[in-house]
Design a protein around this motif. Sequence first.
Motif, short mmCIF file in Angstrom:
data_model
loop_
_atom_site.label_atom_id
_atom_site.label_comp_id
_atom_site.label_asym_id
_atom_site.label_seq_id
_atom_site.Cartn_x
_atom_site.Cartn_y
_atom_site.Cartn_z
N ALA A 172 -9.53 13.08 -4.82
CA ALA A 172 -9.57 13.42 -3.39
C ALA A 172 -8.27 14.09 -2.95
O ALA A 172 -8.28 15.08 -2.21
CB ALA A 172 -9.83 12.16 -2.57
N TYR A 173 -7.12 13.55 -3.40
CA TYR A 173 -5.83 14.15 -3.04
C TYR A 173 -5.71 15.56 -3.62
O TYR A 173 -5.25 16.48 -2.93
CB TYR A 173 -4.69 13.28 -3.55
N GLN A 174 -6.09 15.72 -4.89
CA GLN A 174 -5.99 17.04 -5.52
C GLN A 174 -6.80 18.07 -4.73
O GLN A 174 -6.31 19.17 -4.44
CB GLN A 174 -6.53 16.98 -6.95
N GLU A 175 -8.03 17.72 -4.39
CA GLU A 175 -8.89 18.65 -3.66
C GLU A 175 -8.34 18.92 -2.26
O GLU A 175 -8.40 20.06 -1.77
CB GLU A 175 -10.32 18.09 -3.57
N GLU B 193 0.83 -1.20 0.00
CA GLU B 193 0.00 0.00 0.00
C GLU B 193 0.87 1.26 0.00
O GLU B 193 0.59 2.23 -0.71
CB GLU B 193 -0.92 -0.01 1.23
N ILE B 194 1.95 1.23 0.77
CA ILE B 194 2.84 2.40 0.84
C ILE B 194 3.58 2.60 -0.47
O ILE B 194 3.59 3.70 -1.03
CB ILE B 194 3.84 2.27 2.00
N SER B 195 4.22 1.55 -0.98
CA SER B 195 5.03 1.71 -2.20
C SER B 195 4.16 2.08 -3.40
O SER B 195 4.59 2.83 -4.27
CB SER B 195 5.81 0.43 -2.49
N SER B 196 2.93 1.58 -3.42
CA SER B 196 2.02 1.90 -4.51
C SER B 196 1.58 3.36 -4.46
O SER B 196 1.65 4.09 -5.46
CB SER B 196 0.80 0.97 -4.45
N MET B 197 1.12 3.83 -3.28
CA MET B 197 0.67 5.21 -3.16
C MET B 197 1.83 6.20 -3.33
O MET B 197 1.64 7.32 -3.81
CB MET B 197 -0.02 5.44 -1.83
N SER B 198 3.03 5.76 -2.96
CA SER B 198 4.21 6.62 -3.10
C SER B 198 4.65 6.74 -4.55
O SER B 198 5.53 7.55 -4.87
CB SER B 198 5.36 6.10 -2.24
N PHE B 199 4.09 5.93 -5.41
CA PHE B 199 4.28 6.04 -6.86
C PHE B 199 3.09 6.74 -7.51
O PHE B 199 3.24 7.66 -8.32
CB PHE B 199 4.46 4.64 -7.46
N GLU B 200 1.88 6.32 -7.14
CA GLU B 200 0.67 6.84 -7.80
C GLU B 200 0.44 8.32 -7.51
O GLU B 200 0.05 9.09 -8.41
CB GLU B 200 -0.56 6.05 -7.35
N ALA B 201 0.65 8.77 -6.28
CA ALA B 201 0.40 10.18 -5.94
C ALA B 201 1.36 11.12 -6.69
O ALA B 201 0.90 12.10 -7.30
CB ALA B 201 0.49 10.38 -4.43
N PRO B 202 2.68 10.85 -6.68
CA PRO B 202 3.56 11.72 -7.48
C PRO B 202 3.23 11.68 -8.98
O PRO B 202 3.31 12.72 -9.64
CB PRO B 202 4.96 11.15 -7.21
N ARG B 203 2.89 10.52 -9.48
CA ARG B 203 2.55 10.43 -10.90
C ARG B 203 1.33 11.31 -11.21
O ARG B 203 1.29 12.00 -12.24
CB ARG B 203 2.28 8.98 -11.31
N MET B 204 0.34 11.29 -10.33
CA MET B 204 -0.85 12.11 -10.52
C MET B 204 -0.48 13.59 -10.58
O MET B 204 -0.91 14.32 -11.47
CB MET B 204 -1.84 11.83 -9.39
N VAL B 205 0.34 14.04 -9.61
CA VAL B 205 0.74 15.45 -9.58
C VAL B 205 1.59 15.80 -10.81
O VAL B 205 1.42 16.86 -11.42
CB VAL B 205 1.52 15.76 -8.28
N ASN B 206 2.49 14.90 -11.18
CA ASN B 206 3.34 15.09 -12.35
C ASN B 206 2.49 15.27 -13.61
O ASN B 206 2.74 16.16 -14.43
CB ASN B 206 4.28 13.89 -12.50
N ASN B 207 1.47 14.43 -13.74
CA ASN B 207 0.60 14.50 -14.92
C ASN B 207 -0.26 15.77 -14.92
O ASN B 207 -0.74 16.18 -15.98
CB ASN B 207 -0.30 13.27 -14.99
N GLN B 208 -0.45 16.36 -13.74
CA GLN B 208 -1.23 17.59 -13.62
C GLN B 208 -0.38 18.85 -13.86
O GLN B 208 -0.88 19.97 -13.77
CB GLN B 208 -1.85 17.68 -12.23
N GLY B 209 0.90 18.64 -14.14
CA GLY B 209 1.78 19.78 -14.39
C GLY B 209 2.49 20.30 -13.16
O GLY B 209 3.13 21.36 -13.19
#
Length: 269
Positions: A258-261, A21-37
């Motif tokens: 949810a994270y973005q908001e 859960e940690i390693s996955s979210m520690s990849f997915e959250a940065p990727r989301m922000v990266n894709n948002q610019g």
Amino acid sequence: MKDKRILYVSSEVIPYLPETEISSMSFEAPRMVNNQGGQIRIFMPRFGNINERRHQLHEVIRLSGMNLVINDLDMPLIIKVASIPKERMQVYFIDNEDYFKRKATLTDEEGNLFPDNDERAIFFAKGVIETVKKLNWSPDVIHVNGWLSSLLPLYLRNYYGNEPLFNEAKIVTSVYNQDFDGTLDNQMYKKVLFDGLENEQVKHLKKPSYVNIMKTAVDNSDAVVIAGDNIPDELKKYLSKLDKPVLGYKNREEFAQAYQEFYTTKVLS
């Protein structure tokens, strides 16, 4: 999230360590922000079971070479870096021969915690902060994942409390399901006090259980994310009394919006 600077600090990140859960979210959250610019930096320990050749880690000489004092001992800091394939995301690795060379992460083959995990956590926290200072990169948000990272808020707010690079940074701590039983070294609080912190700031660390280590992180954070679906009851009760923003648990399908908001309306507002 466009142009926001977010520093992700985690004990584990895929693809460098197995999926949790940690390693996955520690990849997915940065990727989301990266894709948002947004602009991101990711830091994790360079555990000895990470395959440096396969993942193409290389030392960054200009960032390495500093000594960090841990419990009155000089410990050399080595910085390595790699890029996550296809994602345009760099990961910085905090390394030290004594703390991270062994071919394991946090426990031995029998599942026992390494006796120096407390010092490894201190070294990791200081190492991340000193490296970000060398990069001269001022984050808007610092998002902490995993208990080995959980001393970073304490050190940032106190030991590095006057560091102008972090004056405006908001700290978010993610709380996951309980990761270990028992406690870390019972002298942990004395090793933190050695750095000039005060008794009140390390009160939870006098019994360094998972719950108490996370309480220390939460106390020094601006906001909290409940990132596990079954966190300890004592932590649930503690979080329910906080006078700071807390984001409830979201699964992998729900988390992005949810994270973005949460970042934009609660953390950065």
